[in-house]
Design a protein around this motif. Sequence first.
Motif, PDB file in Angstrom:
ATOM      1  N   UNK A  21     -40.120  11.110  -6.861  1.00 31.90           N
ATOM      2  CA  UNK A  21     -39.340   9.897  -6.614  1.00 31.90           C
ATOM      3  C   UNK A  21     -40.135   8.921  -5.753  1.00 31.90           C
ATOM      4  N   UNK A  22     -40.152   7.671  -6.193  1.00 37.91           N
ATOM      5  CA  UNK A  22     -40.817   6.621  -5.416  1.00 37.91           C
ATOM      6  C   UNK A  22     -39.746   5.647  -4.930  1.00 37.91           C
ATOM      7  N   UNK A  23     -39.792   5.311  -3.653  1.00 36.64           N
ATOM      8  CA  UNK A  23     -38.850   4.371  -3.062  1.00 36.64           C
ATOM      9  C   UNK A  23     -39.536   3.019  -2.922  1.00 36.64           C
ATOM     10  N   UNK A  24     -38.881   1.985  -3.446  1.00 39.39           N
ATOM     11  CA  UNK A  24     -39.451   0.634  -3.436  1.00 39.39           C
ATOM     12  C   UNK A  24     -38.572  -0.273  -2.567  1.00 39.39           C
ATOM     13  N   UNK A  29     -42.152  -3.007   5.251  1.00 35.86           N
ATOM     14  CA  UNK A  29     -41.296  -2.557   6.348  1.00 35.86           C
ATOM     15  C   UNK A  29     -41.702  -3.223   7.655  1.00 35.86           C
ATOM     16  N   UNK A  30     -40.727  -3.580   8.459  1.00 41.10           N
ATOM     17  CA  UNK A  30     -41.021  -4.187   9.756  1.00 41.10           C
ATOM     18  C   UNK A  30     -41.655  -3.179  10.716  1.00 41.10           C
ATOM     19  N   UNK A  35     -48.219  -1.042   5.189  1.00 40.47           N
ATOM     20  CA  UNK A  35     -48.116   0.053   4.220  1.00 40.47           C
ATOM     21  C   UNK A  35     -47.586  -0.375   2.863  1.00 40.47           C
ATOM     22  N   UNK A  36     -47.327  -1.653   2.675  1.00 36.92           N
ATOM     23  CA  UNK A  36     -46.871  -2.111   1.384  1.00 36.92           C
ATOM     24  C   UNK A  36     -45.385  -1.918   1.170  1.00 36.92           C
ATOM     25  N   UNK A  37     -44.979  -1.847  -0.095  1.00 35.48           N
ATOM     26  CA  UNK A  37     -43.550  -1.821  -0.409  1.00 35.48           C
ATOM     27  C   UNK A  37     -43.115  -0.597  -1.209  1.00 35.48           C
ATOM     28  N   UNK A  38     -44.034   0.304  -1.545  1.00 29.19           N
ATOM     29  CA  UNK A  38     -43.685   1.494  -2.314  1.00 29.19           C
ATOM     30  C   UNK A  38     -44.099   2.747  -1.556  1.00 29.19           C
ATOM     31  N   UNK A  45     -41.893  10.708   4.848  1.00 28.61           N
ATOM     32  CA  UNK A  45     -41.811  11.740   5.883  1.00 28.61           C
ATOM     33  C   UNK A  45     -42.802  11.470   7.003  1.00 28.61           C
ATOM     34  N   UNK A  46     -44.011  11.064   6.645  1.00 31.54           N
ATOM     35  CA  UNK A  46     -45.019  10.747   7.662  1.00 31.54           C
ATOM     36  C   UNK A  46     -44.588   9.549   8.503  1.00 31.54           C
TER      37      UNK A  46
END
Length: 540
Positions: A21-24, A29-30, A35-38, A45-46
């Motif tokens: 599963x990939x979260x977009x 993120x603020x 780290x981008x958007x995906x 977890x990291x």
Amino acid sequence: MTPPKNIGVLYDWQAERGHRTVVHADRPADIAPGLGTSFDAAALATLVADTSAWLAAAGVERGSRVGIVKENHLDIQLLAAATARIGGLPATISALNRPDDIAIMLGKLEPAVVVIGTGALEKISRVENYPLAHVPHVVLGADPIPATSVRTARIADFSGAATPAVNLRPDDEPMMVTHTSGTTSTPKLVVHTADTNRAGTRVELLPIPGGVSNHRDTVLTSISFAHSRAYPFMIAQFRWAPANIVMVGDHSAAVAERMFERHRPTTVEATPNVYQHWVPIVRRRPELFGQVRMYINTFDTMHSSIARPFVEASRNPALMWGHSWGQSEVGPIALGIYTKRSLRPGAQGTGTHMNRLGIPWPGIAKVKVVDPVTMREQPRGTPGILMVKATSVCVDYLGDTDRWQDKRDGDWWNTGDYGTKDLLGRIHFLDRGVDRIEHSSAIEIETTLLERIPDAEEVVVLANGDDAPLAVVAMRDGTAFDRDHWTEITRDLPALAEPVVMPWADLPRTSTWKIRRNELRELLGENKVLAAHALDQRFI
């Protein structure tokens, strides 16, 4: 495998499962703009573990309360998880709240640390005698920190901090604090434990055919991620592991269109007023919704005229629309299921009223209807206040325990909603108790007016004491309201006062885009509309 109850280790659990599963997100993120958007499960977890490190360095310890006040984004949930991971109590507060309300909620929270976006910081900087200026405020994002007397720091100030060990609180102790929508007053701080949150997630963990995600699904949600609804959403989606989870924090039509075009979701969840705002997209580009097999709405009552263009745009003949009735304090209570056939328009500008919900979730919630004066149970078909019994009811209003106790009657919780139960035990929602109209339903009148007024973006019907209710109409950009046809439009409705027309942007809204009806009354003035009856203030 069943997900853990505590959100503090939810992301570790998801990473250990190895699902793809990939979260977009709709923007970076603020808490980690580089780290981008995906994000895959390991990256999330990291990020949660790394966030717990700088939170601990900022002063968060086991038992600490942490105020999280920021613009809507996936990372609200990550901040809450990181706080719970080290035994803190996160309170997620939407930055869309009014400055004074944010200050009041933070005052009740008494946080050890506040994590805040620059926009929210600028808001509270305008609050006279802000009581928490001495508390460390970790400011997110790269924008300059506004001039303020508040004690501030940046995430970079805590770089290199060691990741603390997992230190979860017991499942029957407070795990998270969210807030109510605040349609009538300052939002209340709702306290849930891991146990009550899991009880509110049980519905979504049931393997209902067609009702849960499969590994091919792309699930898009555009809600307030500071709201209690976001917590069971994440737990359930991680359990069923769709291919993609798309989290749209910015509800604007431009951002939504971009995310629909890029990801082509198969299931969609949003609030009713967000769907209303997206109607021009689905009318102009129906192909973006062609693959959707299920829509869900939460937070408020849905109108059939708003749902219909989304339903018609889908090519799936078995499409379902799930209209969920629940509360921040309780979680899901009942669900009305609608189809393409049931949402077809009726004759002469009539259509299905989507406030006709199903039976309460068996084994999860019980509902009874009581008289608003005597509080005695009503016979089937007679309207009254809806009371619910469930193990998912919140354990407190933080800073307002007396109000929490006032809404309890033994094991029963006063929802403040007004409706009926039919002979089959199905719930029919009529109005909020504080907004109810005698012998009618403001919600049903609004549905009918939205069917009959071309290009109306919003219609709000306000109770008006002993006088006729008042309709407030907001038209879509560039369209005019035709007053000459008002008598014809309302021919078979209860008597209504002459309507007020105002821009959509001027309608006062909550963080979940509900209309602040009391504030709208104040804007219109007492000469236009009277306040709700004092008796009904008990149900706020």
